[in-house]
Write an enzyme that holds these catalytic residues in place. Sequence first.
Site, PDB file in Angstrom:
ATOM      1  N   CYS A  45       1.346 -17.386   4.145  1.00 34.20           N
ATOM      2  CA  CYS A  45       0.907 -16.751   2.894  1.00 34.20           C
ATOM      3  C   CYS A  45      -0.042 -15.560   3.120  1.00 34.20           C
ATOM      4  O   CYS A  45      -1.001 -15.654   3.870  1.00 34.20           O
ATOM      5  CB  CYS A  45       0.211 -17.782   2.016  1.00 34.20           C
ATOM      6  SG  CYS A  45      -0.369 -17.079   0.460  1.00 34.20           S
TER       7      CYS A  45
ATOM      8  N   ARG B 182      -3.535  -1.566  -8.286  1.00 34.58           N
ATOM      9  CA  ARG B 182      -3.251  -0.604  -7.230  1.00 34.58           C
ATOM     10  C   ARG B 182      -2.469   0.584  -7.768  1.00 34.58           C
ATOM     11  O   ARG B 182      -2.732   1.738  -7.448  1.00 34.58           O
ATOM     12  CB  ARG B 182      -2.441  -1.296  -6.121  1.00 34.58           C
ATOM     13  CG  ARG B 182      -2.311  -0.461  -4.881  1.00 34.58           C
ATOM     14  CD  ARG B 182      -1.353  -1.021  -3.824  1.00 34.58           C
ATOM     15  NE  ARG B 182      -1.402  -2.435  -3.522  1.00 34.58           N
ATOM     16  CZ  ARG B 182      -2.374  -3.053  -2.859  1.00 34.58           C
ATOM     17  NH1 ARG B 182      -3.424  -2.372  -2.451  1.00 34.58           N
ATOM     18  NH2 ARG B 182      -2.315  -4.351  -2.631  1.00 34.58           N
ATOM     19  N   TYR B 183      -1.463   0.286  -8.573  1.00 34.80           N
ATOM     20  CA  TYR B 183      -0.631   1.339  -9.164  1.00 34.80           C
ATOM     21  C   TYR B 183      -1.088   1.532 -10.597  1.00 34.80           C
ATOM     22  O   TYR B 183      -1.363   0.556 -11.302  1.00 34.80           O
ATOM     23  CB  TYR B 183       0.828   0.911  -9.185  1.00 34.80           C
ATOM     24  CG  TYR B 183       1.395   0.503  -7.845  1.00 34.80           C
ATOM     25  CD1 TYR B 183       1.784   1.465  -6.920  1.00 34.80           C
ATOM     26  CD2 TYR B 183       1.565  -0.839  -7.515  1.00 34.80           C
ATOM     27  CE1 TYR B 183       2.331   1.081  -5.698  1.00 34.80           C
ATOM     28  CE2 TYR B 183       2.111  -1.218  -6.300  1.00 34.80           C
ATOM     29  CZ  TYR B 183       2.496  -0.250  -5.397  1.00 34.80           C
ATOM     30  OH  TYR B 183       3.044  -0.630  -4.194  1.00 34.80           O
TER      31      TYR B 183
ATOM     32  N   LYS C  41       3.697  -0.661  -1.468  1.00 33.93           N
ATOM     33  CA  LYS C  41       4.961  -0.952  -0.792  1.00 33.93           C
ATOM     34  C   LYS C  41       5.690   0.333  -0.415  1.00 33.93           C
ATOM     35  O   LYS C  41       5.892   1.190  -1.266  1.00 33.93           O
ATOM     36  CB  LYS C  41       5.833  -1.806  -1.707  1.00 33.93           C
ATOM     37  CG  LYS C  41       5.172  -3.133  -2.056  1.00 33.93           C
ATOM     38  CD  LYS C  41       5.973  -3.901  -3.076  1.00 33.93           C
ATOM     39  CE  LYS C  41       5.264  -5.159  -3.523  1.00 33.93           C
ATOM     40  NZ  LYS C  41       4.100  -4.917  -4.392  1.00 33.93           N
TER      41      LYS C  41
ATOM     42  N   CYS D  37       2.540 -22.183   1.722  1.00 34.45           N
ATOM     43  CA  CYS D  37       3.324 -21.530   2.769  1.00 34.45           C
ATOM     44  C   CYS D  37       2.397 -21.163   3.913  1.00 34.45           C
ATOM     45  O   CYS D  37       1.336 -20.582   3.696  1.00 34.45           O
ATOM     46  CB  CYS D  37       3.974 -20.266   2.228  1.00 34.45           C
ATOM     47  SG  CYS D  37       4.835 -20.526   0.676  1.00 34.45           S
TER      48      CYS D  37
ATOM     49  N   ASP E   6       3.070  -9.364   6.434  1.00 34.81           N
ATOM     50  CA  ASP E   6       1.785  -8.675   6.511  1.00 34.81           C
ATOM     51  C   ASP E   6       0.982  -9.189   7.716  1.00 34.81           C
ATOM     52  O   ASP E   6       1.092 -10.361   8.061  1.00 34.81           O
ATOM     53  CB  ASP E   6       0.972  -8.941   5.233  1.00 34.81           C
ATOM     54  CG  ASP E   6       1.669  -8.405   3.991  1.00 34.81           C
ATOM     55  OD1 ASP E   6       2.229  -7.292   4.073  1.00 34.81           O
ATOM     56  OD2 ASP E   6       1.657  -9.091   2.948  1.00 34.81           O
TER      57      ASP E   6
ATOM     58  N   ARG F 130       0.804  -0.541 -13.542  1.00 32.89           N
ATOM     59  CA  ARG F 130       1.022  -1.987 -13.476  1.00 32.89           C
ATOM     60  C   ARG F 130      -0.144  -2.683 -12.782  1.00 32.89           C
ATOM     61  O   ARG F 130      -0.783  -2.106 -11.907  1.00 32.89           O
ATOM     62  CB  ARG F 130       2.342  -2.328 -12.804  1.00 32.89           C
ATOM     63  CG  ARG F 130       2.585  -1.661 -11.463  1.00 32.89           C
ATOM     64  CD  ARG F 130       4.095  -1.409 -11.344  1.00 32.89           C
ATOM     65  NE  ARG F 130       4.534  -1.009 -10.029  1.00 32.89           N
ATOM     66  CZ  ARG F 130       4.515   0.245  -9.607  1.00 32.89           C
ATOM     67  NH1 ARG F 130       3.986   1.201 -10.339  1.00 32.89           N
ATOM     68  NH2 ARG F 130       5.004   0.542  -8.421  1.00 32.89           N
TER      69      ARG F 130
ATOM     70  N   CYS G 234      -0.642 -23.837  -5.592  1.00 34.90           N
ATOM     71  CA  CYS G 234       0.790 -23.709  -5.376  1.00 34.90           C
ATOM     72  C   CYS G 234       1.398 -25.092  -5.213  1.00 34.90           C
ATOM     73  O   CYS G 234       0.698 -26.051  -4.916  1.00 34.90           O
ATOM     74  CB  CYS G 234       1.072 -22.896  -4.117  1.00 34.90           C
ATOM     75  SG  CYS G 234       0.400 -21.237  -4.227  1.00 34.90           S
TER      76      CYS G 234
ATOM     77  N   ARG H 132      -2.040 -14.433   0.936  1.00 36.26           N
ATOM     78  CA  ARG H 132      -3.343 -14.738   0.312  1.00 36.26           C
ATOM     79  C   ARG H 132      -3.923 -16.042   0.851  1.00 36.26           C
ATOM     80  O   ARG H 132      -4.631 -16.764   0.149  1.00 36.26           O
ATOM     81  CB  ARG H 132      -3.196 -14.791  -1.215  1.00 36.26           C
ATOM     82  CG  ARG H 132      -2.711 -13.479  -1.765  1.00 36.26           C
ATOM     83  CD  ARG H 132      -2.835 -13.319  -3.271  1.00 36.26           C
ATOM     84  NE  ARG H 132      -2.146 -12.106  -3.642  1.00 36.26           N
ATOM     85  CZ  ARG H 132      -1.061 -12.053  -4.425  1.00 36.26           C
ATOM     86  NH1 ARG H 132      -0.579 -13.161  -4.978  1.00 36.26           N
ATOM     87  NH2 ARG H 132      -0.477 -10.910  -4.680  1.00 36.26           N
TER      88      ARG H 132
ATOM     89  N   ASP I 269       4.367  -3.551   3.006  1.00 32.29           N
ATOM     90  CA  ASP I 269       3.221  -3.402   2.115  1.00 32.29           C
ATOM     91  C   ASP I 269       2.118  -2.844   3.015  1.00 32.29           C
ATOM     92  O   ASP I 269       1.625  -3.542   3.903  1.00 32.29           O
ATOM     93  CB  ASP I 269       2.840  -4.757   1.505  1.00 32.29           C
ATOM     94  CG  ASP I 269       2.279  -4.594   0.108  1.00 32.29           C
ATOM     95  OD1 ASP I 269       1.759  -3.498  -0.197  1.00 32.29           O
ATOM     96  OD2 ASP I 269       2.341  -5.556  -0.677  1.00 32.29           O
TER      97      ASP I 269
END
Length: 379
Positions: free
Chosen positions: A138, A118-119, A345, A135, A301, A122, A131, A140, A338
């Site tokens: 989450c 995205r950036y 962000k 969670c 999100d 990075r 995981c 994702r 985000d």
Amino acid sequence: MVKVNQSSTSATSLEDEPPPAPEWKKILKNSITSAREFAAHFKFSEEELRGLERVCETYPSKVNSYYLSLIKERDDPIYKQCIPSIKEITDSEGEEDPLHEETINQSRQGVPSLITHRYSDRALFLISNKCAMYCRFCTRKRKVGHKKSHVTKEQLESGFKYLNSHQEIRDIILSGGDPLLLENSSLEKIISKAHGIIKKRKGILRIGTKIPCVLPQRITPDLCEMLKKYHPLYINTHFNHPLEITPESEKACNMLADAGIPLGNQTVLLKGVNNNAGTMIELVKRLVNIRVKPYYIYQADPVKGTNHFRTKVEEGMEIYRSMRGHISGVAIPYLVIDAPGGGGKIPIIPDYIISINEKEVVLRNYENKVFKYPQTKDD
Ligand SMILES: *Cc1c(COP(=O)(O)O)cnc(C)c1O
Ligand code: SF4
């Protein structure tokens, strides 16, 4: 010192036995994953069980015995983060991928599936799809823990090819899923390759992992010995509630910090878990005390299946306002959204500026007192 295994026969017979599984693997093995297990543990009714069966068919569920042991009672802040709820399927609001992690890549040429670029400088490299606990909130949720999204060797290779050929990438963020669920040897192969890339570019390597919070026993001396060969390495972890800071997680974070790894924390604002100033202040104070710098607080999100966790933006700003000026600046993270649609962000800063013109800026301080700052004259 007591000498053992001096006779060759006993040495041989010992070698025949598989090495004992490390503690973290036993804890992981000891996870509850099915609606039936959740129902038995928390004494759900038949109707609740039937609802949860549908949730568990839609989204992966797993709570290891360590994280489970942190739950004191039904619906407490730990429970809400890890035990599936019928609300995940009864509320259909939100998108599966609001941050456009999958589609953002279409605006660049040939970005492989494991990378979100995205950036410019990075890139996120999703090297694991598993995981230590799933969670419920989450971002994702659409793919993490699903069998169909298993990471393959070919995908990893094409990820590295991309990172290698894009000179502008100086910061590789290994994420997932949880990278630290890989075996040390597989993880080291990936880390050393990524390190080779950023080293030439005088960049940094980062790992995003929830392991120090959900399975701190995974942070072993062997792992730390391995990681410290690959500086500059940063780790961002993910604690959401002060009850997650235990003697075990404190030990894990201290071991990583002693290996020279700067530690940051990303928290998600979650309704009924941490959306009040007292909890959040306690959390950040405890974090800096275990040598973890609060880095971001995210507004949750708008992900499908997680809407029941979302809070109002004003509430986040109020929590931020209750921190800045009142507690150590070291403990204060950025509050960010985000941006849905892949905007990245964006910091949400409460209104400290009352007005701004050519002559002066009128400011409000943390105690709501008003101050003026003179502008410099134009040259
Ligand atoms: C969060 C994120 C990053 C890292 O952002 P920083 O502000 O540098 O921590 C990089 N890429 C993607 C896609 C992200 O979501
Ligand atoms: S640890 Fe991270 S990737 Fe895994 S389920 Fe939790 S939020 Fe999602």
